[in-house]
Each structure stands twice: as structure tokens, then as C-alpha cells.
Design an enzyme around this catalytic site. Structure first.
Site, PDB file in Angstrom:
ATOM      1  N   SER A 203       0.791  -1.234   0.000  1.00  0.00           N
ATOM      2  CA  SER A 203       0.000   0.000   0.000  1.00  0.00           C
ATOM      3  C   SER A 203       0.818   1.275   0.000  1.00  0.00           C
ATOM      4  CB  SER A 203      -0.943   0.016   1.205  1.00  0.00           C
ATOM      5  OG  SER A 203      -0.213   0.003   2.421  1.00  0.00           O
ATOM      6  N   HIS A 231      -5.560  -4.115  -1.600  1.00  0.00           N
ATOM      7  CA  HIS A 231      -5.404  -3.014  -2.550  1.00  0.00           C
ATOM      8  C   HIS A 231      -5.476  -3.451  -4.009  1.00  0.00           C
ATOM      9  CE1 HIS A 231      -4.434   0.173   0.359  1.00  0.00           C
ATOM     10  NE2 HIS A 231      -3.921  -0.820   1.068  1.00  0.00           N
ATOM     11  N   LYS A 262     -12.108  -0.531   0.518  1.00  0.00           N
ATOM     12  CA  LYS A 262     -11.413   0.015  -0.642  1.00  0.00           C
ATOM     13  C   LYS A 262     -12.305  -0.144  -1.880  1.00  0.00           C
ATOM     14  CE  LYS A 262      -7.098  -0.335   1.781  1.00  0.00           C
ATOM     15  NZ  LYS A 262      -7.742  -0.450   3.102  1.00  0.00           N
TER      16      LYS A 262
END
Length: 417
Positions: A203, A231, A262
């Protein structure tokens, strides 16, 4: 700590007074105060007064482009997702007030886990109240005292904390270094329990792991493999299943961890697995057993979003286009980036130090652009980063505007010539 930042004086304790348990944070307190005393706005306390869309908000009274929200697929304002949440709120109320193993499993929780199983083509899915808890719970439960966890040195805090909670032997290796990983595995007793923990996308710099090769090495030494795809879920891979999909190892890994905060656009975490004994985790995983379950409205939005992400190929293609354009533009302007080529929806812009990084962050905010300011010790190699997180809902015009903002702010702060 950077030079020139003074330490606050430490008063002598009076008789009968114990040690100030906050004294361990004095260095950070001094660093933060120095930034504020310089006249800069607190970069870690920004308030969004109103959110207008996945890519726009009102910050400090002005409209601001959002480039630091991890809202990769822009699902937070999707009409079907919002409608699903509103219906569940009306039908089931605001919360469950209980653990999943007691009264906290509603129909929506089962439907959310069904959506995850379908999305990944896995036999089992387990939903947690946060992504942090998913790593904390799974790692600490399967790797205990006497077991070994081999992990990348740049692993997320939740991974490190999961290792500590389980009391396993922690064996870190140099970031993305396959030879270093194999060297560590070779030294572990053959009969010991071994878990290799990797991330699809890291990340901070937005770089990806060489999963194909690393998973093969882990299996060579009889280790189980857990991959955190927080991610990359929804965006990377033909079906959005993450780096495990592009590397062709989705059937070789034992556990995939992910988050709803996310690409899914809400909050929560999960683990999917094909292990035949996986369902026992619901009774032995303490962060799952002893936490109230997600509100019905949250799992309804998550399930709806996950099913839509299965058919998000057009959004994925546009997000890749945005990533390539921003990366190339920033590089051309003279900024130092975390990766040589765009590898994900994260583009890290490396700053000379925290003070100038904070100044650049504020200059961008005044331009009308929000990015994340990331600082040590959360960053690799003690770097200060401006972390840009692109969204599939950013228009091509917005990306060009973002580049203009970076150019003006970079020149005003002396970061670029």
C-alpha cells in the site's frame, strides 16, 4: 526525527508519581507540534465537510478533488449499492448488537459471504467487522506458539499485529526478495508449522509482489500461504480477483484476505479459502467470536458491490488508463515516484523529508487536491510519501487537472524546478 525539531522538556516526577505512560510518544508529539508551529495545517486531521461523489468533496469550505481515499472502483455512490443499504437499514435496523456466533448473523451476512464465494470461486468465506481484524484474526489463530510466520518486511501493520497476537515466531525477509524468503524458509525446522504471508499490492509504494514465484517457493518448503489482496481486489485481474489471478496462483494459495473499505466501498474485512477445515475458524478465531457483527446495511451494500464488481471490466480498464496517465505525467514533471512503471491504482510521490512533504501536501490542498501524506515509521526506508489513490470515477479531464495542480504546487514548494 528530523534535525531542528526540539524535544519537550521532561518535568521531574513528584514523589508517589509513576512514569508517564505517554512519554514514549514525546518524539512524535514534538515532531507534530513543530509542523503546526510552522503554520502548516495538520495533515492528519483533515475534515471533509461534505462528500459530493467518489472523487469530489468539500474540504475547508472549497471543492476538492479526492486522490487519497482508496475508493478504487468508485462504488460509494453507486445507486444500487446505496439503495441496498437503505433497504436493509429500514428492514433490519441500525445494528445487530451481537457477535456472529450468537445473535449477530443475519440473512445479509450469509448473502455477503455467498457473494464472496462466488466472486473468488472458493468454498469458504468469512466476514469480519474490519479488514484489520481479518488479518489479526486469521493469522493469530492459525499460527500460534511454536509455528513460524515468514513475511515481507513491508507487510501491513495488521499482519505484524496478527503475528504478535498469535505468539508465533516471526521471520521477516527483505521486501519482494524471493531469494531472501527461500533462505528463511530453508532454516525453519521441516516439521514446524509454517505460514508465508504476502500482499498482492503493497500500500505504500503501490508495487506488486512476484506471487507466482513466491508461492512456488513457499509450497516447496511445505508452507501454507496467505495473500492480502486489500489493494488489488476489484481492480487487478481479468475478474478483479487480485494479483493472485494475474499470477495464476489463486488455486495454490490457502487464504486470501481482503477488505470492503477500498474497492467495495464500505467497511469490513473477509477471508476466503478452500481448506476443508476452514469453518472451524468461526469458533476459534477470537477477533471474530468476540466482536459485534457488521450492521445489516453494511453487509447489504458490500454484497451488492461485490456482485457488481464481477462485471466491472470497463471500470477496470478506465482505472488502468488513469494510472498510466498520472504516473507518466508526474514522472515527466520531475517527481520521484515509488515505482518505475504504474503497477496498481496507487502512485507514491517521494518527498525529500517530512517538513517539505507536509508543505507540498498543504500546497496541493490549497490548489483543491487531497492526497495522503504518509510518514515514518509506516513507510518503507523512512520515506515521506504523498500517496495518490486513483479512482475509476476520475475523468480523464480530472487527471489532467491533477497534473496541473502537482506542477504548480511542486514549483511553489521547490520540490521540482
Amino acid at each position: 526525527m528530523s534535525e531542528g525539531i526540539s524535544q519537550p522538556d521532561q518535568p521531574e516526577p513528584h514523589p508517589g508519581e509513576g512514569k508517564d505512560l505517554f512519554s514514549k510518544f514525546d518524539s512524535l508529539i514534538g515532531q507534530r507540534q513543530a509542523l503546526l508551529d510552522s503554520g502548516l495545517e495538520d495533515p492528519f486531521n483533515l475534515v471533509m465537510e461534505k462528500v459530493l461523489s467518489p472523487t469530489r468533496a468539500i474540504c475547508n469550505g472549497r471543492e476538492t478533488i479526492l486522490l487519497g481515499t482508496y475508493n478504487y472502483m468508485g462504488m460509494t455512490f453507486d445507486p444500487e449499492v446505496v439503495a441496498a443499504g437503505q433497504k436493509a437499514l429500514a428492514d433490519f435496523g441500525s445494528g445487530t448488537t451481537g457477535s456472529r456466533v450468537l445473535n449477530g448473523t443475519y440473512q445479509g451476512h450469509r448473502e455477503c459471504e455467498d457473494a464472496l464465494r462466488e466472486f473468488y470461486g472458493m468454498d469458504h468465506a468469512m466476514v469480519f467487522s474490519t479488514g484489520y481484524q481479518a488479518n489479526l484474526g486469521i493469522i493469530s489463530t492459525i499460527a500460534g506458539k511454536g509455528d513460524y510466520v515468514v513475511l515481507d518486511i513491508d507487510s501491513h501493520a495488521s499482519i505484524w499485529d496478527g503475528c504478535a497476537l498469535g505468539n508465533a515466531e516471526i521471520v521477516p525477509f527483505k521486501h519482494n526478495d524471493m531469494e531472501a524468503m527461500e533462505k528463511r524458509l530453508r532454516r525453519i525446522p521441516e516439521e514446524a508449522g509454517k505460514l508465508v504471508v504476502l500482499e498482492g499490492v503493497y500500500s505504500m509504494l503501490g508495487d506488486i509482489a512476484p506471487l507466482k514465484e513466491m508461492v512456488a517457493v513457499a509450497k516447496k518448503y511445505g508452507a501454507m500461504v496467505l495473500v492480502d489482496e486489500a489493494h488489488s481486489m476489484g481492480f487487478i485481474g481479468e475478474n478483479g480477483r487480485g494479483v493472485v489471478e494475474t499470477a495464476g496462483v489463486i488455486d495454490d494459495v490457502d487464504f486470501i484476505i481482503g477488505t470492503f473499505s477500498k474497492s467495495v466501498g464500505t467497511v469490513g474485512g473477509f477471508c476466503v479459502s478452500n481448506h476443508p477445515k476452514f469453518e472451524i475458524m468461526r469458533l476459534v478465531c477470537r477477533p471474530y467470536v468476540f466482536t459485534a457483527s457488521l450492521p445489516p446495511s453494511v453487509v447489504a451494500t458490500a454484497a451488492t458491490s461485490i456482485r457488481k464488481l464481477m462485471h466491472g471490466s470497463n471500470k477496470r480498464a478506465h482505472l488502468w488508463e488513469n494510472s498510466r496517465t498520472l504516473h507518466a505525467g508526474l514522472k515527466e514533471l520531475g517527481f520521484q515516484l515509488g515505482t518505475d512503471t504504474p503497477e496498481s491504482a496507487i502512485i507514491a510521490v517521494i518527498m525529500p523529508d517530512l517538513e517539505r512533504g507536509a508543505a507540498m501536501w498543504e500546497a496541493l490542498l490549497k490548489e483543491g487536491l487531497y492526497v495522503n501524506l504518509a510518514r515514518p515509521p509506516a513507510t518503507p526506508a523512512n520515506m515521506t510519501l504523498l500517496r495518490c489513490s486513483l479512482c475509476a470515477e476520475h475523468s480523464s479531464e480530472q487527471v489532467e487537472t491533477i497534473l496541473d495542480m502537482f506542477e504548480r504546487a511542486g514549483k511553489a514548494t521547490g520540490i521540482i524546478g
